[in-house]
Write a protein that holds these residues in place. Sequence first.
Motif, PDB file in Angstrom:
ATOM      1  N   GLN A 171       0.827  -1.195   0.000  1.00 56.20           N
ATOM      2  CA  GLN A 171       0.000   0.000   0.000  1.00 56.20           C
ATOM      3  C   GLN A 171       0.868   1.255   0.000  1.00 56.20           C
ATOM      4  O   GLN A 171       2.047   1.208   0.370  1.00 56.20           O
ATOM      5  N   PRO A 172       0.315   2.407  -0.417  1.00 54.34           N
ATOM      6  CA  PRO A 172       1.087   3.656  -0.377  1.00 54.34           C
ATOM      7  C   PRO A 172       1.639   3.898   1.022  1.00 54.34           C
ATOM      8  O   PRO A 172       0.880   3.908   2.006  1.00 54.34           O
ATOM      9  N   PRO A 173       2.937   4.078   1.174  1.00 59.40           N
ATOM     10  CA  PRO A 173       3.537   4.239   2.499  1.00 59.40           C
ATOM     11  C   PRO A 173       3.408   5.665   3.015  1.00 59.40           C
ATOM     12  O   PRO A 173       4.305   6.491   2.855  1.00 59.40           O
ATOM     13  N   ILE A 174       2.263   5.950   3.647  1.00 55.79           N
ATOM     14  CA  ILE A 174       2.051   7.302   4.168  1.00 55.79           C
ATOM     15  C   ILE A 174       1.738   7.308   5.661  1.00 55.79           C
ATOM     16  O   ILE A 174       1.785   8.352   6.292  1.00 55.79           O
ATOM     17  N   GLY A 175       1.394   6.144   6.237  1.00 58.06           N
ATOM     18  CA  GLY A 175       1.098   6.089   7.666  1.00 58.06           C
ATOM     19  C   GLY A 175      -0.193   6.772   8.040  1.00 58.06           C
ATOM     20  O   GLY A 175      -0.184   7.703   8.843  1.00 58.06           O
ATOM     21  N   PRO A 176      -1.361   6.310   7.502  1.00 58.57           N
ATOM     22  CA  PRO A 176      -2.610   7.017   7.756  1.00 58.57           C
ATOM     23  C   PRO A 176      -3.326   6.647   9.049  1.00 58.57           C
ATOM     24  O   PRO A 176      -4.122   7.422   9.560  1.00 58.57           O
ATOM     25  N   VAL A 177      -3.066   5.465   9.604  1.00 54.20           N
ATOM     26  CA  VAL A 177      -3.888   4.963  10.701  1.00 54.20           C
ATOM     27  C   VAL A 177      -3.706   5.791  11.966  1.00 54.20           C
ATOM     28  O   VAL A 177      -2.584   5.994  12.444  1.00 54.20           O
ATOM     29  N   ALA A 178      -4.821   6.265  12.499  1.00 53.75           N
ATOM     30  CA  ALA A 178      -4.844   7.047  13.740  1.00 53.75           C
ATOM     31  C   ALA A 178      -3.889   8.223  13.691  1.00 53.75           C
ATOM     32  O   ALA A 178      -3.347   8.642  14.711  1.00 53.75           O
ATOM     33  N   ALA A 179      -3.690   8.780  12.506  1.00 51.31           N
ATOM     34  CA  ALA A 179      -2.774   9.910  12.341  1.00 51.31           C
ATOM     35  C   ALA A 179      -3.500  11.163  11.907  1.00 51.31           C
ATOM     36  O   ALA A 179      -2.858  12.144  11.547  1.00 51.31           O
ATOM     37  N   GLY A 180      -4.821  11.148  11.918  1.00 44.57           N
ATOM     38  CA  GLY A 180      -5.570  12.327  11.542  1.00 44.57           C
ATOM     39  C   GLY A 180      -5.459  12.644  10.071  1.00 44.57           C
ATOM     40  O   GLY A 180      -5.071  11.825   9.241  1.00 44.57           O
ATOM     41  N   SER A 181      -5.793  13.869   9.725  1.00 51.97           N
ATOM     42  CA  SER A 181      -5.696  14.315   8.335  1.00 51.97           C
ATOM     43  C   SER A 181      -4.256  14.615   7.963  1.00 51.97           C
ATOM     44  O   SER A 181      -3.977  15.005   6.824  1.00 51.97           O
ATOM     45  N   ASN A 182      -3.340  14.447   8.891  1.00 52.27           N
ATOM     46  CA  ASN A 182      -1.931  14.722   8.684  1.00 52.27           C
ATOM     47  C   ASN A 182      -1.145  13.428   8.893  1.00 52.27           C
ATOM     48  O   ASN A 182      -0.603  13.191   9.966  1.00 52.27           O
ATOM     49  N   PRO A 183      -1.093  12.545   7.873  1.00 51.15           N
ATOM     50  CA  PRO A 183      -0.465  11.238   8.065  1.00 51.15           C
ATOM     51  C   PRO A 183       1.013  11.354   8.383  1.00 51.15           C
ATOM     52  O   PRO A 183       1.622  12.418   8.257  1.00 51.15           O
ATOM     53  N   ALA A 184       1.594  10.235   8.794  1.00 53.01           N
ATOM     54  CA  ALA A 184       2.967  10.235   9.289  1.00 53.01           C
ATOM     55  C   ALA A 184       3.956  10.808   8.282  1.00 53.01           C
ATOM     56  O   ALA A 184       4.866  11.550   8.651  1.00 53.01           O
ATOM     57  N   LEU A 185       3.795  10.467   7.014  1.00 52.24           N
ATOM     58  CA  LEU A 185       4.723  10.981   6.004  1.00 52.24           C
ATOM     59  C   LEU A 185       4.671  12.501   5.948  1.00 52.24           C
ATOM     60  O   LEU A 185       5.713  13.170   5.818  1.00 52.24           O
ATOM     61  N   ALA A 186       3.481  13.080   6.052  1.00 56.46           N
ATOM     62  CA  ALA A 186       3.343  14.532   6.008  1.00 56.46           C
ATOM     63  C   ALA A 186       3.997  15.194   7.211  1.00 56.46           C
ATOM     64  O   ALA A 186       4.333  16.382   7.166  1.00 56.46           O
ATOM     65  N   ARG A 187       4.201  14.460   8.289  1.00 58.45           N
ATOM     66  CA  ARG A 187       4.842  15.000   9.483  1.00 58.45           C
ATOM     67  C   ARG A 187       6.360  14.869   9.438  1.00 58.45           C
ATOM     68  O   ARG A 187       7.038  15.340  10.330  1.00 58.45           O
ATOM     69  N   GLY A 188       6.865  14.157   8.442  1.00 57.70           N
ATOM     70  CA  GLY A 188       8.303  13.998   8.324  1.00 57.70           C
ATOM     71  C   GLY A 188       8.828  12.634   8.711  1.00 57.70           C
ATOM     72  O   GLY A 188      10.035  12.414   8.749  1.00 57.70           O
ATOM     73  N   PHE A 189       7.932  11.671   8.995  1.00 56.92           N
ATOM     74  CA  PHE A 189       8.362  10.308   9.268  1.00 56.92           C
ATOM     75  C   PHE A 189       8.824   9.629   7.981  1.00 56.92           C
ATOM     76  O   PHE A 189       8.236   9.832   6.909  1.00 56.92           O
ATOM     77  N   ALA A 190       9.849   8.794   8.070  1.00 59.73           N
ATOM     78  CA  ALA A 190      10.120   7.809   7.023  1.00 59.73           C
ATOM     79  C   ALA A 190       9.137   6.668   7.252  1.00 59.73           C
ATOM     80  O   ALA A 190       9.025   6.155   8.369  1.00 59.73           O
ATOM     81  N   VAL A 191       8.395   6.280   6.212  1.00 55.49           N
ATOM     82  CA  VAL A 191       7.314   5.304   6.370  1.00 55.49           C
ATOM     83  C   VAL A 191       7.531   4.123   5.433  1.00 55.49           C
ATOM     84  O   VAL A 191       7.767   4.310   4.235  1.00 55.49           O
ATOM     85  N   LEU A 192       7.431   2.914   5.977  1.00 54.46           N
ATOM     86  CA  LEU A 192       7.582   1.702   5.178  1.00 54.46           C
ATOM     87  C   LEU A 192       6.305   0.876   5.239  1.00 54.46           C
ATOM     88  O   LEU A 192       5.751   0.641   6.318  1.00 54.46           O
ATOM     89  N   SER A 193       5.819   0.436   4.068  1.00 51.78           N
ATOM     90  CA  SER A 193       4.708  -0.517   3.986  1.00 51.78           C
ATOM     91  C   SER A 193       5.189  -1.754   3.252  1.00 51.78           C
ATOM     92  O   SER A 193       6.182  -1.703   2.506  1.00 51.78           O
TER      93      SER A 193
END
Length: 532
Positions: free
Chosen positions: A123-145
């Motif tokens: 899946q697209p690695p953005i970290g959406p779960v329980a992250a609000g409208s601002n997913p983990a990637l948008a916050r500056g996390f490196a995200v792996l799926s």
Amino acid sequence: MRVSWLALAVPFLAGAATSEMPARQPADDIDARCEALIGMEITPGTTIVAASHVPPSEGGSAPQAGAPPLPPLPGHCLAEGMIDPHQGADGTQYGIGFALALPDDWNGRFLLQGGGGMNGVVQPPIGPVAAGSNPALARGFAVLSHDSGHKGAVFDASFTRNQRAALDFAERAVRKAAERGKPITAHYYGREINHSYMTGCSTGGREGMLAMQRYPELFDGIVIGAPAMRPGFSNFGVEWAAVQFNQAAPRDADGLPIVSQIFSAADRETILKGMLDQCDALDGRADGMIMNVAQCNFQPARLQCTASKTDSCLSSPQVQALERAFAGAKDAAGYPAYTQIPYDTGIVNTDGPIPGYLPNGAPGVFGPASRALSVDVDARLQQLRADGNARLTDTHVWTNLSTFLGRQGKVMFFHGVSDPWFSAFDTWNYWQRAAEANGDAFTEASRFYMVPGMMHCAGGNAFDNFDLLAPLVDWVEKGVAPASIDAGREDSPARRPMCPHPAYAHFEGGDPDSAESYSCRQPAEINTPAPS
């Protein structure tokens, strides 16, 4: 829209954004640096097969048909690769496929994104779960799926015929994806990761529990939503309920139940009104929601007709079916086969790919509605206990978390009370048993949030727009323990605090749409099941 990429297993839970202080990458040729990853084997057995820089986007487009639109995302390097590829005896290619998003402005954090269903798709690695409208990637996390080691449809289990693929899905892929993704991240940025996190719902929630239980050194903080801890047993809970409801159904010419006629639209309204009459105002305000989950003691018998059946009451067979279905099956010795099911407003839902707990006769994601009129409980339990794949994936039993807690790990659970697949009481049961096993070390390092009205991971008449990632980060990195969580709902300005269960949001007066008008209170009595 709140439809997930993983058959509702990975929803967006829109809420408040968190403020981060990212460390900007050196001003070099980001495109070249990203593409230089191609072909690299930074760790043995892991190869990056594609890498390209993705410019910042404003969101709005869907990654695939039927998926929700992506939110605004920052510029990032998207690296795709394979971990431990191998070929099955039938020639099928296996291996843990992954995608790693490396933001231009990295905050020093790594996040593993949980999957859903039987996985099988990266899946697209953005970290959406329980992250609000601002997913983990948008916050500056490196995200792996990752796909957990195979390719296939979300509910296709045929890959389990391959031993390695079955083992990867059951447990190994979580560890390998984290252990291989972290060195790639550190190599790309030229510095070590500061903190590691994981978030997931459904299968992703099970994967989070797996990491906490079996690989306690992998993550500093984990968000676990509606975990598929023991899906064989929860599926049996649904099977048992279907049989009880079918016994209350009118029959066709062949003597089989007409499932669509078990509960009419009027019956559903009667049940909903009855639940609200008995439980709604327990939170200080009658607003069509049952916020005081622990104190609700809905009694279907109070809705039974005293004379002939009408639209405003239930027949005796309907009442008995409700009582048996929601109480759950017991084996010959009287032990529960699966946890009780909560009575909540979403049980009467008929819309969407995953309707409420009451049957409507429509096919589900696993096929046509059951028309069975009996089930051998002990025989089914024997089958479940002998299922090797189920025993490997089970995360319901293990409660020894001493190493995870000893490393100051933090975990936050959430579960929709109207979840028709996995009982929220089953997850609460685990939380209680983990508290018994680990004492204050667990209760001080974990939080559990019931989400009244919420279906599987999202949706329903619920305040399901919330952010757990920001408070988790503050808890891990600043020692600020979370209490209530501000929650909202789609297309509404109303806000409500989400309280650690069994506390609930009690209306104190004032503007009912303001979270400030509510306080977290403990229930006067607790009717949720005790751990078993």
